[in-house]
Design an enzyme around this catalytic site. Structure first.
Site, PDB file in Angstrom:
ATOM      1  N   ARG A 121       0.731  -1.224   0.049  1.00 23.53           N
ATOM      2  CA  ARG A 121      -0.073  -0.236  -0.040  1.00 23.53           C
ATOM      3  C   ARG A 121       0.979   1.347  -0.098  1.00 23.53           C
ATOM      4  O   ARG A 121       0.256   2.370   0.438  1.00 23.53           O
ATOM      5  CB  ARG A 121      -1.018  -0.094   1.134  1.00 23.53           C
ATOM      6  N   LYS A 227       3.765  23.549 -13.113  1.00 24.06           N
ATOM      7  CA  LYS A 227       2.919  22.464 -13.193  1.00 24.06           C
ATOM      8  C   LYS A 227       2.472  22.088 -11.511  1.00 24.06           C
ATOM      9  O   LYS A 227       1.790  21.612 -11.386  1.00 24.06           O
ATOM     10  CB  LYS A 227       3.653  21.108 -13.776  1.00 24.06           C
ATOM     11  N   ASN A 245      -4.394  20.038 -20.037  1.00 20.66           N
ATOM     12  CA  ASN A 245      -4.668  19.257 -21.307  1.00 20.66           C
ATOM     13  C   ASN A 245      -4.678  20.120 -22.534  1.00 20.66           C
ATOM     14  O   ASN A 245      -5.171  19.550 -23.438  1.00 20.66           O
ATOM     15  CB  ASN A 245      -5.938  18.521 -21.080  1.00 20.66           C
ATOM     16  N   HIS A 248      -4.388  18.646 -25.982  1.00 16.98           N
ATOM     17  CA  HIS A 248      -4.283  17.299 -25.720  1.00 16.98           C
ATOM     18  C   HIS A 248      -5.387  16.254 -26.294  1.00 16.98           C
ATOM     19  O   HIS A 248      -5.342  15.155 -26.765  1.00 16.98           O
ATOM     20  CB  HIS A 248      -3.963  16.792 -24.456  1.00 16.98           C
ATOM     21  N   HIS A 252      -4.584  13.413 -28.788  1.00 14.54           N
ATOM     22  CA  HIS A 252      -4.789  11.999 -28.534  1.00 14.54           C
ATOM     23  C   HIS A 252      -5.723  11.460 -29.618  1.00 14.54           C
ATOM     24  O   HIS A 252      -5.306  10.376 -30.118  1.00 14.54           O
ATOM     25  CB  HIS A 252      -5.748  11.993 -27.204  1.00 14.54           C
ATOM     26  N   HIS A 265       4.131  11.814 -29.303  1.00  9.40           N
ATOM     27  CA  HIS A 265       2.969  12.441 -28.394  1.00  9.40           C
ATOM     28  C   HIS A 265       3.464  14.056 -28.493  1.00  9.40           C
ATOM     29  O   HIS A 265       2.411  14.801 -28.744  1.00  9.40           O
ATOM     30  CB  HIS A 265       3.182  12.135 -27.133  1.00  9.40           C
TER      31      HIS A 265
HETATM   32  N1  LIG Z   1       2.306  10.756 -15.435  1.00  8.31           N
HETATM   33  C1  LIG Z   1       2.025  11.659 -15.993  1.00  8.31           C
HETATM   34  O1  LIG Z   1       1.707  12.777 -15.590  1.00  8.31           O
HETATM   35  C2  LIG Z   1       2.510  11.824 -17.417  1.00  8.31           C
HETATM   36  C3  LIG Z   1       2.380  12.938 -18.165  1.00  8.31           C
HETATM   37  C4  LIG Z   1       3.065  12.802 -19.599  1.00  8.31           C
HETATM   38  C5  LIG Z   1       3.531  11.601 -19.996  1.00  8.31           C
HETATM   39  N2  LIG Z   1       3.351  10.622 -19.363  1.00  8.31           N
HETATM   40  C6  LIG Z   1       3.797   9.182 -19.829  1.00  8.31           C
HETATM   41  O2  LIG Z   1       5.150   9.327 -20.195  1.00  8.31           O
HETATM   42  C7  LIG Z   1       5.433   8.431 -21.287  1.00  8.31           C
HETATM   43  C8  LIG Z   1       6.470   8.865 -22.197  1.00  8.31           C
HETATM   44  O3  LIG Z   1       7.494   9.414 -21.690  1.00  8.31           O
HETATM   45  P1  LIG Z   1       8.964   9.805 -22.476  1.00  8.31           P
HETATM   46  O4  LIG Z   1       8.532  10.801 -23.512  1.00  8.31           O
HETATM   47  O5  LIG Z   1       9.885  10.226 -21.651  1.00  8.31           O
HETATM   48  O6  LIG Z   1       9.066   8.251 -22.895  1.00  8.31           O
HETATM   49  P2  LIG Z   1       9.985   6.998 -22.750  1.00  8.31           P
HETATM   50  O7  LIG Z   1      10.047   6.768 -21.200  1.00  8.31           O
HETATM   51  O8  LIG Z   1       9.666   5.907 -23.591  1.00  8.31           O
HETATM   52  O9  LIG Z   1      11.565   7.683 -23.289  1.00  8.31           O
HETATM   53  C9  LIG Z   1      11.740   7.963 -24.514  1.00  8.31           C
HETATM   54  C10 LIG Z   1      12.998   6.967 -25.168  1.00  8.31           C
HETATM   55  O10 LIG Z   1      14.110   7.569 -24.749  1.00  8.31           O
HETATM   56  C11 LIG Z   1      14.867   6.605 -24.085  1.00  8.31           C
HETATM   57  N3  LIG Z   1      15.744   7.439 -23.135  1.00  8.31           N
HETATM   58  C12 LIG Z   1      15.233   7.913 -21.755  1.00  8.31           C
HETATM   59  N4  LIG Z   1      16.409   8.550 -21.328  1.00  8.31           N
HETATM   60  C13 LIG Z   1      17.245   8.863 -22.248  1.00  8.31           C
HETATM   61  C14 LIG Z   1      18.539   9.356 -22.198  1.00  8.31           C
HETATM   62  N5  LIG Z   1      18.831  10.237 -21.443  1.00  8.31           N
HETATM   63  N6  LIG Z   1      19.413   9.282 -23.327  1.00  8.31           N
HETATM   64  C15 LIG Z   1      18.989   8.509 -24.350  1.00  8.31           C
HETATM   65  N7  LIG Z   1      17.632   7.919 -24.467  1.00  8.31           N
HETATM   66  C16 LIG Z   1      16.936   8.209 -23.401  1.00  8.31           C
HETATM   67  C17 LIG Z   1      14.006   5.517 -23.445  1.00  8.31           C
HETATM   68  O11 LIG Z   1      14.456   4.368 -23.171  1.00  8.31           O
HETATM   69  C18 LIG Z   1      12.852   5.608 -24.575  1.00  8.31           C
HETATM   70  O12 LIG Z   1      13.279   4.640 -25.687  1.00  8.31           O
HETATM   71  C19 LIG Z   1       4.167   7.958 -21.733  1.00  8.31           C
HETATM   72  O13 LIG Z   1       3.826   6.645 -21.561  1.00  8.31           O
HETATM   73  C20 LIG Z   1       3.074   8.722 -21.175  1.00  8.31           C
HETATM   74  O14 LIG Z   1       1.807   8.188 -21.015  1.00  8.31           O
HETATM   75  C21 LIG Z   1       2.930  10.563 -18.061  1.00  8.31           C
HETATM   76 ZN   LIG Z   2       1.545  15.371 -22.917  1.00  8.51          ZN
END
Ligand SMILES: NC(=O)c1ccc[n+]([C@@H]2O[C@H](COP(=O)([O-])OP(=O)(O)OC[C@H]3O[C@@H](n4cnc5c(N)ncnc54)[C@H](O)[C@@H]3O)[C@@H](O)[C@H]2O)c1
Ligand SMILES: [Zn+2]
Length: 357
Positions: A121, A227, A245, A248, A252, A265
């Site tokens: 939890r 944020k 959003n 967004h 989407h 994205h």
């Molecule tokens: N929780 C939230 O509020 C929130 C908000 C926005 C997005 N998200 C989520 O975040 C995800 C997208 O995040 P993202 O864009 O970071 O994608 P990701 O985590 O897939 O990273 C993108 C790519 O970069 C690589 N990578 C990461 N750090 C690196 C570095 N320093 N050098 C080289 N490569 C690196 C990763 O391995 C991956 O291949 C989605 O799943 C989305 O739903 C969540």
């Molecule tokens: Zn976004």
């Protein structure tokens, strides 16, 4: 150069700091006060591990440290991979005072945050985001979760980390396209909340594209503080948080129509922001400024061959739509967003048609 900036996310007993700076890991950040118990688990992925895992390991002293390396990619944000994190915690006999560290982009952060929320939890967890998008968006605000075959981020929890540690040196290895996707969310913060920041972005966008440290630290700090402010006013997204959003609902729908992966994205958000701005009661000049900034960031401002009706249908399927009533985030002016519920479908179709098809 200013070395470290700390932003407090004010959430009462769930408050936490975001520490932002250069070379934080190289300078052996002091994790002692953040890892309370005897042991911790670092979760990362196969791309990030060879880049930064050793550096992180060398900063953590006098603790029993376990590591778990997950497969890379959005397609792995699944029950199966989430349960691997739980299996590892069970195997290492983690207790309530163990700490979990997420080292990676938003995918790692979301899975690890949700696993931390679920095990016994709730364990305390630290986010070390390594993509620009995760540094300015997903690591802050406490939304955690995984995908279900029926929907992205369908399963999850609001669960705040105890610390977010942003070392901009991790961006040195980030591919350009990923960097640019982070810029889309940064432009979003200026557009919805802070005109001065928008002005600053117009002057500094090429410094950000060139990964200039001072510029990155400034843009990440302002983005996180915006944020943090919005989240502390509305932690569970009952109202105001929805302005995050901006762009967004369109994004989407675009991602859905074009297939996830084709348009990243952040790229879809850029186009979505232009569509939302066109529906907004703003000056033409401000619309042009937004479009110009998006282009200067090397983000796309349109895509070809979209069927406007199909796009509107997808928008109406968005999980935030109730009774076919779209709630769109629009701009009163640059830096000032609001939520509009009364937009005629014909007006939306018209803007999509004029911009995209
Ligand atoms: N929780 C939230 O509020 C929130 C908000 C926005 C997005 N998200 C989520 O975040 C995800 C997208 O995040 P993202 O864009 O970071 O994608 P990701 O985590 O897939 O990273 C993108 C790519 O970069 C690589 N990578 C990461 N750090 C690196 C570095 N320093 N050098 C080289 N490569 C690196 C990763 O391995 C991956 O291949 C989605 O799943 C989305 O739903 C969540
Ligand atoms: Zn976004």
């Amino acid at each position: 150069m200013k070395n470290q900036t700390i932003i407090d996310v004010e959430l009462g007993d769930r408050a936490y700091p975001i520490t932002i700076g250069a070379s934080i890991l190289e300078n052996k950040f002091d994790f002692d006060q953040w890892i309370k118990g005897k042991d911790c688990l670092i979760v990362t992925n196969e791309i990030v591990a060879p880049l930064f895992l050793d550096l992180l390991l060398s900063s953590i002293k006098n603790k029993k440290v376990e590591t778990l390396i997950l497969p890379d990619g959005e397609s792995n944000k699944t029950f199966h991979v989430w349960s691997q994190v739980l299996d590892k915690l069970v195997e290492m006999k983690a207790s309530r005072d163990s700490t979990v560290i997420a080292l990676g982009g938003g995918v790692i952060g979301d899975i690890v945050g949700f696993a931390s929320a679920s095990y016994m939890r709730g364990l305390s967890y630290i986010q070390i985001p390594t993509t620009l998008l995760s540094q300015v968006d997903s690591s802050v605000g406490g939304k955690t979760g995984i995908n279900h075959s029926q929907g992205k981020n369908l399963i999850g929890a609001f669960y705040q980390p105890s610390l977010v540690l942003i070392d901009i040196n991790t961006l040195s290895t980030l591919p350009k396209r990923e960097l640019i996707c982070g810029l889309a969310e940064i432009i979003k913060y200026g557009a919805i909340f802070d005109k001065d920041f928008f002005n600053w972005l117009e002057e500094n966008i090429s410094n950000l594209l060139n990964k200039k440290p001072e510029a990155l630290i400034h843009a990440i700090s302002i983005s996180c503080s915006i944020k943090a402010k919005i989240v502390s006013d509305d932690e569970f997204e009952m109202g105001k948080r929805a302005i995050l959003n901006f762009g967004h609902t369109f994004a989407h729908a675009l991602e859905n129509i074009l297939g996830y992966g084709k348009l990243q994205h952040g790229e879809a958000v850029a186009i979505g922001m232009i569509l939302a701005a066109k529906l907004s009661p703003i000056e033409n000049y401000d619309l042009e400024r937004l479009e110009t900034l998006i282009k200067k960031a090397h983000l796309p401002h349109k895509v070809d061959l979209i069927d406007a009706n199909e796009m509107l249908e997808k928008m109406l399927l968005d999980k935030k739509v109730k009774a076919k009533q779209l709630r769109l985030v629009l701009l009163r002016s640059l830096g000032n967003a609001y939520i509009e519920e009364n937009i005629r479908h014909e007006t939306i179709l018209d803007v999509i048609n004029k911009t995209l098809s």
